[in-house]
Write an enzyme that holds these catalytic residues in place. Structure first.
Site, PDB file in Angstrom:
ATOM      1  CB  ILE A  51      -1.552  10.388   5.422  1.00 28.42           C
ATOM      2  CG1 ILE A  51      -0.374  10.105   6.372  1.00 28.42           C
ATOM      3  CG2 ILE A  51      -1.302   9.735   4.065  1.00 28.42           C
ATOM      4  CD1 ILE A  51      -0.214   8.640   6.730  1.00 28.42           C
TER       5      ILE A  51
ATOM      6  CG  ASN B 245      -5.589   8.714   4.116  1.00 35.56           C
ATOM      7  OD1 ASN B 245      -4.540   8.309   4.602  1.00 35.56           O
ATOM      8  ND2 ASN B 245      -6.332   9.635   4.716  1.00 35.56           N
TER       9      ASN B 245
ATOM     10  CB  SER C  89      -0.533   0.236   8.539  1.00 33.99           C
ATOM     11  OG  SER C  89       0.206   0.254   9.756  1.00 33.99           O
TER      12      SER C  89
ATOM     13  CE1 TYR D  89      -5.511   1.090  10.983  1.00 32.01           C
ATOM     14  CE2 TYR D  89      -3.244   0.480  11.472  1.00 32.01           C
ATOM     15  CZ  TYR D  89      -4.154   1.311  10.842  1.00 32.01           C
ATOM     16  OH  TYR D  89      -3.701   2.348  10.056  1.00 32.01           O
TER      17      TYR D  89
ATOM     18  CE  LYS E  69      -4.842   0.694   7.611  1.00 33.94           C
ATOM     19  NZ  LYS E  69      -5.358   1.603   6.564  1.00 33.94           N
TER      20      LYS E  69
END
Length: 265
Positions: free
Chosen positions: A18, A90, A145, A158, A162
């Site tokens: 990405i 990112n 995400s 995670y 996020k």
């Protein structure tokens, strides 16, 4: 295609997936792109590739697990390029061998995931804001995400990280909107990066595709196109938002596939 000519963009994790697609999309629209990543050889190769295509680019060696490295890379970009107009946060990630369901979590790993994902994003934003305030303009785009919006059977840290990035986005937008700075997030679903193709078996990818509202899985360029939109003037009235780019994975009742099959019998 909206022009980003004379804008200076800073993209982390910009040598693959990405991040690379974002760097290319911004450069294609005329931005001067700083390719930031920790692997010098990959940074140099990415910069060379962009230069060969006629774009303007420079490299920055950046370790997002180190706050000083994050701040220094931004300061160096401002010094060399004169400003920083677009930031794409990112870089990030987790180790799913350690980032499990709650009862099996290695609590010592919590700090690592938060530093890699949240603290690095915060440090880069903090270092970027003075230049943006001086120019009364700036667009910060954080890659979140759908894991920060929904739950899963693993990846607990995670998801927490996020979710933190999504709320950090709102705080930055709120605190600096009057100074002309916008801050938004993009929350991808599954995207066919090298990491996904290398680590997710075809059977798992098939499940994701079946659950998407669209009959497709995401490509890095899909996320990059959303980032490029948020970077430009066409999105000037959008701030503090999280754009979900997941093929419709999270837009529907999770029982849809089973119920559809039941009614088609």
């Amino acid at each position: 295609m909206e022009s980003l000519k004379d804008k200076v963009a800073f993209v982390t994790g910009a040598t693959a997936g990405i991040g690379l697609a974002c760097a290319e999309a911004l450069a294609e629209r005329g931005a001067k792109v700083t390719v930031a990543s920790r692997n010098k050889a990959k940074v140099d190769a990415t910069v060379d590739s962009l230069l060969e295509k006629g774009y303007e680019a420079r490299g920055a060696i950046l370790d997002v697990s180190n706050i000083e490295s994050c701040s220094r890379a931004v300061v160096d970009t401002v010094r060399e390029m004169g400003s920083i107009d677009i930031v794409v946060n990112n870089a990030g990630g987790t180790d799913l061998k350690k980032d499990t369901a709650v009862e099996d979590l290695d609590l010592g790993y919590f700090r690592d995931v938060m530093e890699l994902n949240v603290l690095s994003t915060l440090a880069i934003i903090k270092a970027s804001i003075p230049s943006m305030i001086a120019r009364k303009s700036g667009s910060i785009i954080n890659i979140a995400s759908i894991g920060g919006i929904t739950g899963d059977f693993r990846g607990t840290y995670y998801g927490i990280a996020k979710a933190g990035i999504i709320n950090l986005t709102k705080y930055v937008a709120t605190q600096y909107g009057k100074q002309g700075i916008r801050c938004n997030a993009v929350a991808p679903g599954i995207v066919m990066t090298g990491a996904v193709t290398d680590n997710l078996p075809e059977a798992v990818r098939k499940i994701f595709k079946e659950q998407n509202a669209l009959d497709a899985l995401g490509q890095p360029e899909d996320i990059a196109a959303t980032v490029a939109f948020l970077a430009g003037e066409g999105s000037r009235y959008i701030t503090g938002q999280t754009i979900v780019a997941d093929g419709g994975m999270t837009c529907h009742n999770p029982t849809i596939a089973q119920i559809r099959a039941l009614y088609s019998e």
